[in-house]
Enzyme design. Structure first.
Site, PDB file in Angstrom:
ATOM      1  CB  CYS A   1      -0.930  -0.023   1.211  1.00 51.30           C
ATOM      2  SG  CYS A   1      -1.937   1.454   1.338  1.00 51.30           S
TER       3      CYS A   1
ATOM      4  CB  CYS B   1      -0.647   2.544   3.982  1.00 47.97           C
ATOM      5  SG  CYS B   1      -2.121   1.896   3.234  1.00 47.97           S
ATOM      6  CG  ASP B   2       3.171   1.163   4.418  1.00 45.54           C
ATOM      7  OD1 ASP B   2       2.669   1.579   5.478  1.00 45.54           O
ATOM      8  OD2 ASP B   2       3.003   0.006   4.000  1.00 45.54           O
TER       9      ASP B   2
END
Ligand code: NDP
Length: 317
Positions: free
Chosen positions: A139, A142-143
């Site tokens: 992701c 997200c990261d």
């Protein structure tokens, strides 16, 4: 599952992406008293997306998390009971259908809308597990933040890979795209954006064979192929390795009871949300290997709620 102290639900919706919440809006307005269990990832995959530019009605685009918050609030406005929690067991062998929530609470439902979505696929290399949380991610949104001013690679050549590469190009010094074919499968507009971004380098006809690094990811070994006979090893130095090679539908709870296609997507009667079981309906990516858009998921959620309403009325439930 025992039959004691069970909560009875008229219309249970499993999943909280655009399919689940649209089903909830329609079911709520039809007075079906829907209950949504949000699952492991409240809001679904859109919460891991940055901008949504192609949902009709938002000429300036909107954020994935914002859209899901709006949909959640819209569902609540029509008396949807939105609950934290995950369905951990399902028994669809006879109606009313039986479920377990978070491994303890037991519920049963007259009608069920399965809108559990899909999750990111991995290549299946042992190194992916080794560097999970230490450089490997499924992701980007997200990261990506953890890789500011670093060098990363995105695997895949579809819209997700392009979107991820573009997102990461704004944070990272350099982004490689590792694409196994000699073309990008993504939509033209995304291809053009990627190919015109200076710090994105597309490595066509490359496949990943391994990852390396002491304690954290430092590099990846690729094979460049131009045909069976012409293979060449290529090493790149990277700090992050992002998978964007498609998704697997979240069907493990239901496979025993419902038919799936070769890729594991739940089968349904074409052009409807109906499954082989009366009162069990599907919506969104869990049953859609083809389109997988927020708008198509929302549309199928609407269909599922209408089908559920008809079913409950016909059965007098
Ligand atoms: P896709 O299936 O479209 O693309 C997957 C990519 O990963 C392909 O390039 C594929 O290569 C590659 N791939 C698959 N398996 C491997 C593997 N084992 N090793 C290396 N590469 C691999 O998935 P997406 O998630 O990108 O998109 C799914 C759907 O969602 C599409 O319809 C897309 O249009 C849509 N989408 C739309 C967005 C938008 O409109 N904003 C954003 C994101 C997705 P190959 O081509 O060789 O098969």
């Amino acid at each position: 599952m025992e039959q004691t102290n069970k909560e009875h639900i008229r219309c249970l919706i499993i999943g909280s992406g655009p399919a689940g919440f649209t089903a909830a809006i329609y079911a709520g307005r039809a007075n079906l008293s829907p209950v949504v269990y949000e699952g492991m990832e409240p809001g679904g995959q859109l919460t891991t997306t940055t901008d949504i530019e192609n949902f009709p009605g938002y000429p300036g685009g909107t954020g994935g998390s914002e859209m899901m918050e709006d949909l959640r609030n819209q569902a609540k406005r029509f008396n949807t009971d939105v609950r934290w929690g995950q369905i951990t067991k399902a028994d669809l062998s006879s109606a009313p259908y039986q479920f377990e929530v978070d491994g303890e609470k037991e519920i049963e439902a007259d009608a069920v809308i399965i809108a559990t979505g899909a999750k990111a696929k991995y290549l299946g290399l042992a190194d992916e597990a080794k560097y999970s949380g230490a450089g490997v991610s499924g992701c980007a949104t997200c990261d990506g933040f953890f890789y500011r001013k670093k060098t990363v690679a995105v695997v895949g050549g579809g819209d997700t890979a392009c979107e991820d590469a573009l997102y990461l190009s704004k944070l990272c010094t350099k982004v490689y795209m590792i694409v196994r074919k000699n073309y990008l499968r993504a939509s033209k507009i995304m291809q053009e954006r990627v190919l015109s971004t200076e710090n994105i380098e597309v490595l066509f006809e490359h496949e990943t064979v391994g990852l390396s690094g002491e304690n954290k990811l430092q590099g990846s070994r690729l094979i460049k192929r131009r045909g069976q006979a012409d293979a060449q090893e290529v090493d790149i130095a990277i700090d992050g390795f992002f998978l964007a090679i498609g998704h697997t539908p979240n069907t493990s709870l239901f496979k025993e009871f419902l038919e799936t296609d070769a890729e594991g997507y739940l089968k349904h009667i074409p052009d409807t949300s109906l499954t082989s079981l009366p009162g069990v309906f599907v919506a969104g990516d869990v049953a859609d290997p083809h389109y997988r858009q927020a708008i198509t998921a929302a549309g199928s959620g609407c269909k599922a709620a209408i089908d559920a309403e008809r079913y409950l009325n016909e059965k007098g439930l």
